[in-house]
Write a protein that holds these residues in place. Sequence first.
Motif, PDB file in Angstrom:
ATOM      1  N   SER A  27       4.042  -1.295  -6.808  1.00 47.99           N
ATOM      2  CA  SER A  27       4.645  -2.570  -7.203  1.00 47.99           C
ATOM      3  C   SER A  27       6.157  -2.437  -7.150  1.00 47.99           C
ATOM      4  O   SER A  27       6.728  -1.512  -7.728  1.00 47.99           O
ATOM      5  CB  SER A  27       4.196  -2.944  -8.619  1.00 47.99           C
ATOM      6  N   LEU A  28       6.783  -3.356  -6.414  1.00 48.00           N
ATOM      7  CA  LEU A  28       8.237  -3.368  -6.266  1.00 48.00           C
ATOM      8  C   LEU A  28       8.797  -4.648  -6.877  1.00 48.00           C
ATOM      9  O   LEU A  28       8.310  -5.740  -6.577  1.00 48.00           O
ATOM     10  CB  LEU A  28       8.621  -3.293  -4.788  1.00 48.00           C
ATOM     11  N   VAL A  29       9.789  -4.502  -7.742  1.00 45.59           N
ATOM     12  CA  VAL A  29      10.458  -5.663  -8.338  1.00 45.59           C
ATOM     13  C   VAL A  29      11.938  -5.570  -7.986  1.00 45.59           C
ATOM     14  O   VAL A  29      12.565  -4.525  -8.169  1.00 45.59           O
ATOM     15  CB  VAL A  29      10.271  -5.693  -9.873  1.00 45.59           C
ATOM     16  N   PHE A  30      12.470  -6.695  -7.465  1.00 45.65           N
ATOM     17  CA  PHE A  30      13.865  -6.741  -7.032  1.00 45.65           C
ATOM     18  C   PHE A  30      14.642  -7.642  -7.988  1.00 45.65           C
ATOM     19  O   PHE A  30      14.258  -8.795  -8.207  1.00 45.65           O
ATOM     20  CB  PHE A  30      13.968  -7.294  -5.606  1.00 45.65           C
ATOM     21  N   ARG A  31      15.693  -7.106  -8.546  1.00 47.15           N
ATOM     22  CA  ARG A  31      16.492  -7.882  -9.491  1.00 47.15           C
ATOM     23  C   ARG A  31      17.920  -7.978  -8.960  1.00 47.15           C
ATOM     24  O   ARG A  31      18.544  -6.973  -8.638  1.00 47.15           O
ATOM     25  CB  ARG A  31      16.486  -7.219 -10.866  1.00 47.15           C
ATOM     26  N   ASN A  32      18.379  -9.223  -8.880  1.00 45.20           N
ATOM     27  CA  ASN A  32      19.751  -9.457  -8.417  1.00 45.20           C
ATOM     28  C   ASN A  32      20.707  -9.155  -9.568  1.00 45.20           C
ATOM     29  O   ASN A  32      20.777  -9.883 -10.552  1.00 45.20           O
ATOM     30  CB  ASN A  32      19.899 -10.909  -7.953  1.00 45.20           C
ATOM     31  N   ILE A  33      21.433  -8.041  -9.441  1.00 43.08           N
ATOM     32  CA  ILE A  33      22.355  -7.641 -10.520  1.00 43.08           C
ATOM     33  C   ILE A  33      23.807  -7.832 -10.088  1.00 43.08           C
ATOM     34  O   ILE A  33      24.706  -7.201 -10.650  1.00 43.08           O
ATOM     35  CB  ILE A  33      22.093  -6.178 -10.940  1.00 43.08           C
TER      36      ILE A  33
ATOM     37  N   TYR B 279       0.856  -1.182   0.000  1.00 49.81           N
ATOM     38  CA  TYR B 279       0.000   0.000   0.000  1.00 49.81           C
ATOM     39  C   TYR B 279       0.897   1.240   0.000  1.00 49.81           C
ATOM     40  O   TYR B 279       2.112   1.156   0.173  1.00 49.81           O
ATOM     41  CB  TYR B 279      -0.916   0.000   1.223  1.00 49.81           C
ATOM     42  N   SER B 280       0.278   2.398  -0.171  1.00 51.59           N
ATOM     43  CA  SER B 280       1.058   3.626  -0.293  1.00 51.59           C
ATOM     44  C   SER B 280       1.831   3.966   0.978  1.00 51.59           C
ATOM     45  O   SER B 280       2.794   4.740   0.932  1.00 51.59           O
ATOM     46  CB  SER B 280       0.138   4.797  -0.668  1.00 51.59           C
ATOM     47  N   ASP B 281       1.430   3.395   2.129  1.00 54.43           N
ATOM     48  CA  ASP B 281       2.149   3.672   3.382  1.00 54.43           C
ATOM     49  C   ASP B 281       3.238   2.641   3.674  1.00 54.43           C
ATOM     50  O   ASP B 281       3.873   2.692   4.727  1.00 54.43           O
ATOM     51  CB  ASP B 281       1.161   3.730   4.547  1.00 54.43           C
ATOM     52  N   GLY B 282       3.443   1.693   2.751  1.00 53.93           N
ATOM     53  CA  GLY B 282       4.484   0.689   2.954  1.00 53.93           C
ATOM     54  C   GLY B 282       3.978  -0.602   3.553  1.00 53.93           C
ATOM     55  O   GLY B 282       4.742  -1.564   3.699  1.00 53.93           O
ATOM     56  N   LYS B 283       2.690  -0.667   3.895  1.00 53.10           N
ATOM     57  CA  LYS B 283       2.130  -1.912   4.419  1.00 53.10           C
ATOM     58  C   LYS B 283       2.067  -2.940   3.293  1.00 53.10           C
ATOM     59  O   LYS B 283       1.650  -2.637   2.177  1.00 53.10           O
ATOM     60  CB  LYS B 283       0.734  -1.664   4.986  1.00 53.10           C
ATOM     61  N   ILE B 284       2.517  -4.159   3.597  1.00 57.25           N
ATOM     62  CA  ILE B 284       2.648  -5.187   2.552  1.00 57.25           C
ATOM     63  C   ILE B 284       1.295  -5.801   2.215  1.00 57.25           C
ATOM     64  O   ILE B 284       0.539  -6.215   3.108  1.00 57.25           O
ATOM     65  CB  ILE B 284       3.644  -6.274   2.994  1.00 57.25           C
ATOM     66  N   PHE B 285       0.994  -5.855   0.899  1.00 51.79           N
ATOM     67  CA  PHE B 285      -0.238  -6.470   0.416  1.00 51.79           C
ATOM     68  C   PHE B 285       0.008  -7.913  -0.047  1.00 51.79           C
ATOM     69  O   PHE B 285      -0.710  -8.814   0.301  1.00 51.79           O
ATOM     70  CB  PHE B 285      -0.807  -5.633  -0.737  1.00 51.79           C
ATOM     71  N   GLN B 286       1.064  -8.111  -0.813  1.00 52.92           N
ATOM     72  CA  GLN B 286       1.366  -9.455  -1.314  1.00 52.92           C
ATOM     73  C   GLN B 286       2.858  -9.591  -1.577  1.00 52.92           C
ATOM     74  O   GLN B 286       3.526  -8.637  -1.989  1.00 52.92           O
ATOM     75  CB  GLN B 286       0.596  -9.737  -2.616  1.00 52.92           C
TER      76      GLN B 286
ATOM     77  N   TRP C 209      11.459   4.161  -2.051  1.00 48.57           N
ATOM     78  CA  TRP C 209      10.763   3.290  -3.006  1.00 48.57           C
ATOM     79  C   TRP C 209       9.289   3.676  -3.164  1.00 48.57           C
ATOM     80  O   TRP C 209       8.717   3.523  -4.238  1.00 48.57           O
ATOM     81  CB  TRP C 209      10.850   1.827  -2.566  1.00 48.57           C
ATOM     82  N   ILE C 210       8.667   4.131  -2.068  1.00 46.50           N
ATOM     83  CA  ILE C 210       7.216   4.378  -2.096  1.00 46.50           C
ATOM     84  C   ILE C 210       6.900   5.869  -2.192  1.00 46.50           C
ATOM     85  O   ILE C 210       5.742   6.271  -2.054  1.00 46.50           O
ATOM     86  CB  ILE C 210       6.526   3.778  -0.845  1.00 46.50           C
ATOM     87  N   GLN C 211       7.932   6.669  -2.420  1.00 51.57           N
ATOM     88  CA  GLN C 211       7.740   8.120  -2.514  1.00 51.57           C
ATOM     89  C   GLN C 211       7.362   8.490  -3.938  1.00 51.57           C
ATOM     90  O   GLN C 211       8.181   8.470  -4.848  1.00 51.57           O
ATOM     91  CB  GLN C 211       9.023   8.848  -2.091  1.00 51.57           C
ATOM     92  N   PHE C 212       6.092   8.805  -4.146  1.00 51.58           N
ATOM     93  CA  PHE C 212       5.595   9.187  -5.464  1.00 51.58           C
ATOM     94  C   PHE C 212       4.741  10.440  -5.346  1.00 51.58           C
ATOM     95  O   PHE C 212       3.983  10.593  -4.387  1.00 51.58           O
ATOM     96  CB  PHE C 212       4.734   8.070  -6.083  1.00 51.58           C
ATOM     97  N   ASP C 213       4.865  11.326  -6.329  1.00 48.87           N
ATOM     98  CA  ASP C 213       3.907  12.426  -6.453  1.00 48.87           C
ATOM     99  C   ASP C 213       2.637  11.886  -7.081  1.00 48.87           C
ATOM    100  O   ASP C 213       2.636  10.842  -7.725  1.00 48.87           O
ATOM    101  CB  ASP C 213       4.485  13.534  -7.342  1.00 48.87           C
ATOM    102  N   ASP C 214       1.558  12.631  -6.917  1.00 48.64           N
ATOM    103  CA  ASP C 214       0.270  12.184  -7.473  1.00 48.64           C
ATOM    104  C   ASP C 214       0.318  12.051  -8.987  1.00 48.64           C
ATOM    105  O   ASP C 214      -0.385  11.243  -9.585  1.00 48.64           O
ATOM    106  CB  ASP C 214      -0.845  13.164  -7.081  1.00 48.64           C
ATOM    107  N   SER C 215       1.182  12.856  -9.597  1.00 51.00           N
ATOM    108  CA  SER C 215       1.253  12.839 -11.074  1.00 51.00           C
ATOM    109  C   SER C 215       2.247  11.803 -11.592  1.00 51.00           C
ATOM    110  O   SER C 215       2.350  11.573 -12.786  1.00 51.00           O
ATOM    111  CB  SER C 215       1.646  14.222 -11.596  1.00 51.00           C
TER     112      SER C 215
END
Length: 978
Positions: free
Chosen positions: A445-451, A360-367, A402-408
């Motif tokens: 949505s967060l995607v983690f890639r091992n680089i 969620y927008s506050d960092g609470k995990i959904f899945q 990671w979760i810091q987004f402007d409305d636009s």
Amino acid sequence: MQERGINSTFKKIIYESSEMVFLADDTFPYSIFYANDSFENQIGQDLQEKTLAGLGLDINAYIFKEELILTHDGKDYSFRLELPHENGSNYFLFYKGKEVRTHGLPSKKESQQFFKSGLDVIAIGQHDYLTYLNGTVLPVLGYEVEELLNTNLCNFIHPDDIERVRNIWKNNADQDTNAFFQTRLKTKQGEFKNLECSVQFTPDRFFIIARDITEKVKSTEIQERVELLALETPAEVKTGTWNFNRQSSILTFSPVSTQLLECPAILDLSKNPIENSNKEFVTKWLESFELVAAEKEEFDFSIQLKEEKEQWLKVKGIASGDHKFSGVIWDEYVIQEKTNKISLLEGLFQNSPEPGIIVYSDGKIFQVNEEAKNLFGLEQEKVNHLSELGVLFDNSDLWKDWIQFDDSDAHIQRFSSLLISAQGKQLTLEVSSKSISIASEKYISLVFRNITEKVTLEKTIEESSDFLMNLTEQVPGGLYQMVLDVEGKMKFSFLSKGISTVLGLKNEELDQFTDISAAITRVHPMDLPQVIMSSVASARKQEPWQCQFRVKTDDENNFRWVLGAARPQLLPNGDMVWYGYLTDISNQKEFEAKLDEARKTAEKASQIKSDFLSMISHELRTPLNAISGSVYSLLQEQPNDSQKTALNTINFAVDNLIIMINDLLDFQKIEAGKLTIEKAPFNFQGLVNQIIKGLSFHARDSKNNLNLHISEGLDIWLKGDKTRLSQILNNLITNALKFTNEGNVDVTVKLIDRKGEKAKVYFEVKDSGIGIAKENQEKIFNDFDQVKPTFSTKYGGTGLGLSITKKLLSLMGGAIQLESEEGKGSRFYFNLEFDLAEEQPISITPEKSKVFEPATLKLLMAEDNDVNALVLGKIIKKWGYTFDRVMNGQEAVEAVKSNHYDCILMDIQMPVMDGFDATVAIKSFSKSPVIALTAAAKLEIMERIDECGFDGFVAKPIDAAELLKKIKEVVSGENYSA
């Protein structure tokens, strides 16, 4: 009346009263023994029997009542009642009798008709019991009227309803009021029925009209249960209802169901045939109903339709009566499709190859998907917020970015961070985050890639790039990249420093050296066409280019050899690029020139050796032929025993010399690579028997026992070189016989495998001779080598027999093996694989009644050697034949043209014209048979003999008996045997 204690004055008052009065006995039949005038006028005069029974009055029903209604002649009369115990007498007193006025009410007849209603139960009562009940009670509740009169009604009311009914009675009894209610009454069968009751209360009684509404209540309950089922269906679909009578097979639908199924409102499932549009539904309905619903109070099943259109019907139902069922139906296809899509999306997310978390927008995990659980070590524990993962990163507050987004913001943000994995390894992660809004809810949505590998690889590539750059500078020769653009212009786009060394350029010239024409001018004029043509071919075919050419050195008159190689690549823009190298191969060319000169010298030496061996073998065969022929002539003159022994010794020596010559020639062919292995059909068992038979005389002479052990299944036709196989076995068996004295030589041949078109055979030659010491077992297979020098003097031979045997076996795909112990004997063995051949017919020459024996023949001898001609002439004369001799092939042709000859004996090597050309010329005009006489090995010239048309072949030194046999064969028309 006087006797009953009623005085006359009271009697007169009663008698003249306008109200009816009468007295009746207190014993059955309750006779009316007194009645006043008013009673007589209105009732008594019409009575046939003046008793209470005659009035139709059951006095027992009124023993607790003070008033009663008496019905007579269609009229109702009201009387007050005084019982015997109340007046201390033995009669009933009925007084204040008067007719009840109806004032517009129905007549008694009409009332009686009303009370006989078969629909409603009608009753009259007092307090809590009934005084009247119509006959409808029997079909409704199963009781006879008498069973319920003067009986407490509470015993019949359902326990759950009793309190409510009592309250109604308590609140309305003794008043002129009405009450309406429903209650359940027990039937005589012990069941309960629902009755809807209307009660009229009066101060002293009540009147009830009750109707059986059990079916209505049941129907309402069923309807309510069906409505509850409908409430349980998904809100996004239309839900219809249905009713099914299993006994009549009638299925009815509500309008919604009809629209859903596109069928009539009523379907008779017993009707046959059923319309095609409904056939699939009806078939599956009946199958599912019998399987799931037939014996259950509540049930559900699904029907999947595919013929007309895709539908996934869901049915829920309840039992609504005997053989009756009701329920709801809806199409769950859309829901199923949506559910499947959701399940698919969830499955794709959970099984994504990339670790992912949705918050969620506050960092609470959904899945959290499976890969993310593995990455962060969350298999056993559950996390609710991104902040709980902060301890795993080098910056614990990074999750906030990671979760810091402007409305636009709708773009993807990327971050890089170090993570300590669950396994304790430090990983470099690329975190991609994107804001998503679904149904007014904001998710990230967060995607983690091992680089880690990518970072390591980039570092490695950078290091490799430095290494390759250094390598291009240090490698011998030079690397280049050349481009041919779409306009046909060629230029160098890259040149390493080594190019300057190869092409003889100065460092300052290398920077300007981009035009291909500058490179072409340095190529030797004789090599220029090859360079250009090979480059053009490489471009057209897009194949690698390689070319050796000369380029100018600093000295204009000198050239150095250069090897150029490149691989072309066609770019998407149409340009052709070559990646290649140039290297100085001048030293290599110089070495190749020396090597080529050495090769030519070696080939010349080999040819000289070959020619020498051929010449020696031919020159040796010529005197041997004279010796052999002379011995044959002497043996024909009946020598004495001592002379015969000497002649046989000469013959034995000649045979050994021939074997030695043949070994030398075979060795020379193998060394030169000219010996080939044939693959011709032959009978295997017949060949082995022939070899053993041919060596049996040798075994007898050496006083040895030669034994053959051959397994079953080898009387078959195989493809192979029977001549070389015979040579191998002859060498091994001859050696075994030579080195064994008065012992045994055992030859074993076994079929060890036969699969498909292949046969594998095991060969073994075992002797009990002198054996071979361990240190000499490899030595005996060397060229011209024997165990020790004394062997050649004692046993003879060139030392080539086993060497040739080993090499022949190698050419045939086998390998010779040896087991030996000095003083005990030796065992040579090997395996060979042959192709199976079709069985060949064996030609059987019919026995002639008379063998062709020509009395005299005229022969032509073409022989340039006088000694050979002299010996052969003596042999021919011994046979009784005549002959003419010529010195070369040309004379032979002229002689045949001038004379007729029964057979021509043609030497191969002659001056002027050899035997091959002479035979071709003779065969062009004559049918006289020609037999080839040559000192060369048979296999060397067999092809030429076949091509030239010879009729037979006899090798020198000539075996006179074999020659005579061959002459007789060709003269009688038989072909020579190869």
